[in-house]
Design a protein around this motif. Structure first.
Motif, PDB file in Angstrom:
ATOM      1  N   SER A 225      48.680  34.236  40.762  1.00 52.18           N
ATOM      2  CA  SER A 225      48.353  33.352  39.641  1.00 52.18           C
ATOM      3  C   SER A 225      46.982  32.750  39.910  1.00 52.18           C
ATOM      4  O   SER A 225      46.714  32.282  41.015  1.00 52.18           O
ATOM      5  CB  SER A 225      49.410  32.273  39.455  1.00 52.18           C
TER       6      SER A 225
ATOM      7  N   ARG B 203      46.467  28.597  33.514  1.00 55.51           N
ATOM      8  CA  ARG B 203      46.983  29.428  34.622  1.00 55.51           C
ATOM      9  C   ARG B 203      47.333  30.814  34.087  1.00 55.51           C
ATOM     10  O   ARG B 203      48.043  30.935  33.086  1.00 55.51           O
ATOM     11  CB  ARG B 203      48.220  28.752  35.204  1.00 55.51           C
TER      12      ARG B 203
ATOM     13  N   SER C  82      49.212  34.272  35.021  1.00 57.31           N
ATOM     14  CA  SER C  82      50.153  34.859  35.983  1.00 57.31           C
ATOM     15  C   SER C  82      50.802  36.126  35.438  1.00 57.31           C
ATOM     16  O   SER C  82      51.743  36.640  36.033  1.00 57.31           O
ATOM     17  CB  SER C  82      51.229  33.836  36.370  1.00 57.31           C
TER      18      SER C  82
ATOM     19  N   ASP D 102      42.283  30.028  42.849  1.00 57.31           N
ATOM     20  CA  ASP D 102      43.725  29.983  43.053  1.00 57.31           C
ATOM     21  C   ASP D 102      44.302  28.958  42.070  1.00 57.31           C
ATOM     22  O   ASP D 102      43.686  27.927  41.815  1.00 57.31           O
ATOM     23  CB  ASP D 102      44.016  29.569  44.495  1.00 57.31           C
TER      24      ASP D 102
ATOM     25  N   GLY E 220      46.756  27.036  42.470  1.00 61.13           N
ATOM     26  CA  GLY E 220      47.419  25.915  43.119  1.00 61.13           C
ATOM     27  C   GLY E 220      48.708  26.259  43.842  1.00 61.13           C
ATOM     28  O   GLY E 220      49.367  25.375  44.377  1.00 61.13           O
ATOM     29  N   ASP E 221      49.062  27.537  43.881  1.00 65.34           N
ATOM     30  CA  ASP E 221      50.315  27.914  44.535  1.00 65.34           C
ATOM     31  C   ASP E 221      50.081  28.886  45.694  1.00 65.34           C
ATOM     32  O   ASP E 221      50.945  29.678  46.026  1.00 65.34           O
ATOM     33  CB  ASP E 221      51.287  28.520  43.515  1.00 65.34           C
ATOM     34  N   GLY E 222      48.900  28.825  46.290  1.00 70.36           N
ATOM     35  CA  GLY E 222      48.554  29.749  47.372  1.00 70.36           C
ATOM     36  C   GLY E 222      47.869  30.984  46.813  1.00 70.36           C
ATOM     37  O   GLY E 222      48.033  31.314  45.649  1.00 70.36           O
ATOM     38  N   ASN E 223      47.101  31.656  47.663  1.00 70.52           N
ATOM     39  CA  ASN E 223      46.314  32.774  47.150  1.00 70.52           C
ATOM     40  C   ASN E 223      46.956  34.148  47.353  1.00 70.52           C
ATOM     41  O   ASN E 223      46.310  35.166  47.163  1.00 70.52           O
ATOM     42  CB  ASN E 223      44.906  32.752  47.757  1.00 70.52           C
TER      43      ASN E 223
ATOM     44  N   ASP F   5      46.472  36.940  44.547  1.00 73.34           N
ATOM     45  CA  ASP F   5      45.522  36.428  43.558  1.00 73.34           C
ATOM     46  C   ASP F   5      44.329  37.371  43.402  1.00 73.34           C
ATOM     47  O   ASP F   5      43.262  37.134  43.936  1.00 73.34           O
ATOM     48  CB  ASP F   5      45.023  35.042  43.965  1.00 73.34           C
TER      49      ASP F   5
END
Length: 99
Positions: A34, A51, A53, A76, A78-81, A84
């Motif tokens: 995402s 966002r 996703s 990113d 905001g939920d880790g890369n 991505d």
């Protein structure tokens, strides 16, 4: 298709007066991350996507009149890369030649 993680692509104005940038963008097929897509001109934010996703290709045109440094950025969300792999597809600058 170019792979872009959190890197930027930069375009400089050289002998042109850019009026707009048009581009498509989305997640690379086969990757389920995402990301957020950002267009900046001279350090000002001109566009920020919601966002992203899914694998839907989106389109955007932004006014870049008077901009000297244009940046196409993938961030990113905001939920880790992990996964991505955001991609800018066929960015096009439109303008006219300066005499």
């Amino acid at each position: 298709m170019e792979r872009v993680l959190t890197e930027m692509q930069r375009f400089y104005r050289e002998g042109m007066q850019w009026q707009s940038v048009s581009t498509r963008f989305g997640l690379q097929d086969g990757h389920d991350g995402s990301v957020t897509f950002v267009i900046r001109g001279d350090s000002r934010e001109l566009f920020r996507s919601p966002r992203v996703s899914d694998h839907t290709v989106r389109e955007r045109t932004a006014d870049v009149s008077g901009v000297d440094l244009l940046e196409l950025i993938v961030e990113d969300a905001g939920d880790g890369n992990r996964g991505d792999w955001g991609v800018w597809l066929d960015p096009r600058l439109c303008g006219r030649m300066v005499p």
